[in-house]
Design an enzyme around this catalytic site. Structure first.
Site, mmCIF file in Angstrom:
data_model
loop_
_atom_site.group_PDB
_atom_site.id
_atom_site.type_symbol
_atom_site.label_atom_id
_atom_site.label_comp_id
_atom_site.label_asym_id
_atom_site.label_seq_id
_atom_site.Cartn_x
_atom_site.Cartn_y
_atom_site.Cartn_z
ATOM 1 N N ASP A 144 0.804 -1.221 0.000
ATOM 2 C CA ASP A 144 0.000 0.000 0.000
ATOM 3 C C ASP A 144 0.837 1.270 0.000
ATOM 4 O O ASP A 144 0.330 2.357 -0.270
ATOM 5 C CB ASP A 144 -0.854 0.032 1.275
ATOM 6 C CG ASP A 144 -2.232 -0.550 1.056
ATOM 7 O OD1 ASP A 144 -2.719 -0.487 -0.078
ATOM 8 O OD2 ASP A 144 -2.799 -1.055 2.033
HETATM 9 C C1 GLC Z 1 -1.750 -3.761 5.275
HETATM 10 C C2 GLC Z 1 -2.951 -3.837 4.376
HETATM 11 C C3 GLC Z 1 -2.703 -4.717 3.184
HETATM 12 C C4 GLC Z 1 -1.422 -4.356 2.531
HETATM 13 C C5 GLC Z 1 -0.265 -4.349 3.509
HETATM 14 C C6 GLC Z 1 1.017 -3.888 2.888
HETATM 15 O O1 GLC Z 1 -1.593 -4.959 5.976
HETATM 16 O O2 GLC Z 1 -4.079 -4.305 5.051
HETATM 17 O O3 GLC Z 1 -3.749 -4.596 2.276
HETATM 18 O O4 GLC Z 1 -1.197 -5.287 1.500
HETATM 19 O O5 GLC Z 1 -0.568 -3.506 4.570
HETATM 20 O O6 GLC Z 1 1.025 -2.529 2.614
HETATM 21 C C1 GLC Z 2 -0.780 2.470 5.706
HETATM 22 C C2 GLC Z 2 0.018 1.310 6.263
HETATM 23 C C3 GLC Z 2 -0.232 0.058 5.482
HETATM 24 C C4 GLC Z 2 -1.702 -0.173 5.343
HETATM 25 C C5 GLC Z 2 -2.429 1.072 4.823
HETATM 26 C C6 GLC Z 2 -3.899 0.849 4.812
HETATM 27 O O1 GLC Z 2 -0.389 2.759 4.423
HETATM 28 O O2 GLC Z 2 1.388 1.565 6.288
HETATM 29 O O3 GLC Z 2 0.399 -1.033 6.105
HETATM 30 O O4 GLC Z 2 -1.907 -1.229 4.464
HETATM 31 O O5 GLC Z 2 -2.134 2.171 5.627
HETATM 32 O O6 GLC Z 2 -4.598 1.908 4.274
#
Ligand code: GLC
Ligand code: GLC
Length: 820
Positions: free
Chosen positions: A486
């Site tokens: 993300d």
């Molecule tokens: C969080 C989110 C997931 C994403 C991950 C890596 O766990 O829930 O959707 O893939 O972060 O950014």
């Molecule tokens: C932030 C976090 C990530 C998560 C995301 C969800 O980017 O670092 O882990 O998946 O929020 O929106």
């Protein structure tokens, strides 16, 4: 075993013996629609289906002290006020114990010769929590004490509840009957549901419905006024902060034990039957429940049903193995956590506030991988719900609210890995159940109000087509706002504090949309393989061949543009520069593309898969897990986004992100290295973290999202326990790839990849209605390879155990070794 607690493996409980754990150690109540989160000191809250829209009790996140409101029982013994769960009074206890079990938590505290034990659980089929209280006089003297059961109501919409005080302090409403307090805020207008907190098995000697009266304006929950005074005012008030407190006065004979219970729940009425008298809520649904759960033996029966429910579920996959970590994680805690992620997605934990994220498209699809064997029916429904949030061009709403099941328009679409997780989840469901009928279910597309009749198979096809279509200058899939990571935001350039990194900047502009993802390319290859399998089962050889050809072509693109020399590149940014390359100054190697490169089948013939995994070992692996990327980014980089917003060593910036570790575990089994796969498995295994619990801090019975990496100020510190895709993927890694018992279209595949030192293990697996007792022996001390399989003594040709008759139970002997 650590200084805060231990695993009681036989009871399937984690036992906490010291209340001031390094962080609150929590558990979940509820299996269906009504859920509670409960900490080892009784903190937390409950809700009906949706933690934001239907929250029953109030919880103050980020409170000081952390976790200081919840389901509290107070004891007043002379001048002393204490709680069996230690909080909120934090009066020292003579004995404290919290047992987190499967869907229940039992907290016991003793002080001054009095023991109070309370078991919290949500009965199967009900929208309520039971608090089953036992009070024991441990002394040879008579003992008179007063007790209170207490909750603070949330005015349903949790976000509004914590922000809109000018209105909310005037809307609160309750109704009171002997032993029952009803929370009816907004029931007089648009709501048709209310909540209750009722006492059974004892007569309340008083009640309080106002926080100001029970706690006091300038007092704290540690010493509520009514408790200190030893009596309630019994006034029915309106507005401000409604609470429910029942007072019980007890006179216990020497060694006497007494028992009573509370029901905390919600009820709903048809619109026309809302009132029994003008402005008096119709309590019929409450009276039904009260009738069924009034007596102690009703409570015992409900608890026994809950235990049987879990015993039944867990019997579907059990391993007998000479390793306490593997056996307790596989047999109990990992599967339990998988169910929790099915229920919660990423919405409500102690780190997800229940108001932000609803159900995530990619998250929930991946969560299914760990539960299709446990709850095929619910998994089926979830697949259909998820697919229903996909649009006709193949894009998917990134999130949806569980109550409405509609895509969240604020976050929207454009996380370009999203579509590809559906084929993986559907394939897992089909392998488990053989229910090909699901493919014909008419769901329709979200942007057509779901009315156009598109089937699940159509959804799978547009998912694949979307990725094929959305490609960049190198022919790799476009990344959009982000792929699985993300925080790798290559098209979004955010300079304004507070705005979403994923939604900000130039993402909508045509020019800046060109960043590409190697990880999505690998994921596509894996999904294409699964799709080919689905078409083959449907007898459509043409489409199966086309899928494999598309896969081959994508493989060619990765070969040409996705390989850095010793590992897979991660991406290309919007300016066409490589990310995750030895030519970068920081962020030279990323874990995700190594995982999905190998899982996508790239480099298996020419040694690059092994080379990529060796690079992971050399550059990313640590004793606490594999780091997401190295070197950490030391500065904020506009063109890379949120990943560079975190200090080095945390979260996606070189933290150990447990979820993606599992892909490397699986990848190692694909190349046949069982020792390394298991070493990685153990490096993130929570049960093994007991040895360094003050560093790790999180619950040692569930996976956490992230552990600080070696660049951090606090390496090894865990965060964000419970709601993580790690749960399902870890279960897949250990059960299907290391132990190697995996469902396939034509039977149970047996393909272990284990440490050479393992002599063997036995798996009991219920699969498509038959039970398989699979005993694996490894006399030659190898990692992978099967010499012979017999089913009830008869040899099997391949390593696939054919599907047995419904109700059959078969004995499978597996001998590892070189093929004869
Ligand atoms: C969080 C989110 C997931 C994403 C991950 C890596 O766990 O829930 O959707 O893939 O972060 O950014
Ligand atoms: C932030 C976090 C990530 C998560 C995301 C969800 O980017 O670092 O882990 O998946 O929020 O929106």
């Amino acid at each position: 075993m650590n200084k805060y607690g231990y695993f009681d493996d036989a009871a399937r409980e984690y036992v906490i013996t010291q209340p001031d754990t390094p962080l609150p150690w929590i558990n979940y109540l509820g299996c269906e629609e009504f859920f509670g989160i409960i900490s080892n000191t009784g903190g937390g809250y409950c809700f009906d289906r949706d933690a934001r829209l239907r929250r029953l009790t109030r919880y103050r996140y980020n409170n000081v002290p952390l976790d200081s409101n919840g389901r509290y029982l107070y004891v007043k013994d002379g001048d002393e006020i204490w709680n069996p769960g230690w909080k909120p009074s934090r009066a020292a206890l003579d004995r404290y114990e919290c047992r987190h079990g499967l869907g229940y938590t039992r907290i016991t505290g003793a002080k001054n010769g009095l023991e109070v034990s309370v078991t919290y659980f949500v009965p199967i089929g009900e929208k309520l929590e039971v608090w089953d209280v036992r009070v024991r006089n441990l002394t040879g003297e008579k003992k008179s004490v007063s007790m209170w059961g207490f909750v603070e109501w949330c005015l349903w919409e949790a976000m509004d509840d914590m922000s809109n005080f000018q209105r909310n302090f005037s809307t609160g409403q309750v109704e009171v009957e002997q032993n029952a307090i009803f929370h009816v805020t907004e029931y007089r207008e648009r709501r048709d549901h209310f909540a209750y907190f009722a006492l059974f098995g004892a007569m309340a000697s008083g009640f309080e419905v106002s926080r100001d009266r029970f706690v006091g304006v300038h007092d704290g929950l540690d010493r509520p006024r009514a408790v200190a005074a030893g009596k309630c005012t019994g006034a029915v008030t309106l507005g401000w902060a409604p609470v429910a407190a029942h007072q019980i006065d007890l006179a216990l004979a020497p060694h006497e034990e007494t028992r009573f219970h509370f029901l905390l729940g919600c009820a709903e009425n048809p619109y026309k039957e809302k009132f029994e008298k003008p402005f008096v809520a119709n309590k019929a649904p409450f009276r039904r429940v009260a009738g069924e759960l009034a007596r102690a033996h009703d409570v015992d029966a409900a608890f026994a049903r809950l235990r049987a429910h879990w015993d039944g579920l867990l019997s579907i996959y059990q391993v007998e193995i000479d390793d306490p970590h593997v056996s307790r994680m596989v047999n109990v805690w990992n599967q339990y956590q998988c169910m929790t992620t099915l229920n919660m997605s990423r919405s409500a934990s102690f780190y997800e506030s229940g108001i932000g994220r609803g159900m995530g498209y990619r998250d929930s699809n991946q969560d299914l991988l760990g539960v299709v064997h446990l709850q095929p029916e619910r998994s089926r429904q979830r697949l259909l719900d998820l697919a229903a949030t996909q649009c006709s061009d193949g894009s998917c709403y990134h999130q949806y609210q569980p109550l409405t099941k509609k895509g969240n328009t604020a976050v929207g679409v454009g996380f370009n890995d999203d579509p590809l997780w559906l084929p993986l989840a559907v394939a897992a469901y089909l392998d488990e159940t053989g229910d090909a009928g699901v493919l014909g279910e008419k769901i329709g597309y979200s942007d057509k109000d779901n009315l156009d009749g598109a089937t699940l198979l159509d959804h799978l096809e547009i998912s694949m087509a979307y990725t094929l279509r959305q490609r960049g200058p190198h022919g790799l899939p476009l990344i959009g706002h982000a792929d699985w990571n993300d925080c790798l935001n290559l098209n979004c350039f955010s300079t304004t504090p507070g705005e979403s990194f994923q939604l900000a900047g130039d993402v909508a502009g045509p020019k800046a949309q060109v960043a590409e993802s190697v990880m999505i390319a690998g994921l596509f290859c894996a999904a294409a393989e699964q799709m080919a399998g689905i078409y083959t089962q449907l007898g459509d050889a043409g489409k199966a061949a086309k899928m494999l050809a598309d896969r081959k072509a994508m493989q060619g693109v990765i070969d040409a543009a996705g390989w850095d020399g010793r590992w897979f590149l991660r991406a290309y940014d919007a300016a066409g520069r490589p990310i995750g390359s030895h030519t970068c100054d920081e962020g030279q190697i990323f874990i995700e593309s190594q995982g999905w490169g190998v899982l996508g089948g790239i480099g298996l013939e020419d040694g690059r898969a092994v080379e990529a995994l060796d690079s992971v070992k050399e550059r990313l692996a640590t004793s606490e897990g594999i780091i997401l990327q190295q070197p950490a980014y030391s500065t904020y980089r506009l063109e890379l986004g949120e990943i560079t917003s975190y200090p080095p060593g945390y979260k996606e910036n070189a933290g150990i992100f447990t979820h993606n570790n599992t892909w490397i575990q699986i990848a190692e089994t694909i190349v046949g290295r069982g020792d390394r796969a298991f070493e990685y498995y153990m490096s993130v295994c929570p049960s093994a973290k007991e040895a360094q619990i003050d560093t790790f801090r999180c619950e040692p019975y569930v996976y956490n999202q992230m552990t600080a990496g070696r660049d951090a100020m606090t390496p090894g510190e865990g965060k964000n326990s419970w709601l993580t895709g790690t749960a399902s993927w870890c279960f897949v890694a250990i059960s299907q790839y290391i132990l190697g018992i995996r469902p396939g279209p034509f039977g149970l595949v047996v393909d272990p990849c284990i440490p050479k030192a393992w002599k063997g293990f036995t798996v009991h697996r219920v699969f498509r209605g038959a039970t398989y007792h699979i005993s694996v022996r490894n006399p030659g001390g190898i990692s992978k390879g099967i010499k012979q399989i017999t089913v009830d003594g008869a040899p099997v040709e391949s390593n696939v155990i054919p599907i047995q008759k419904q109700g059959a139970a078969v004995q499978v002997e597996v001998l590892m070794g070189a093929k004869p």
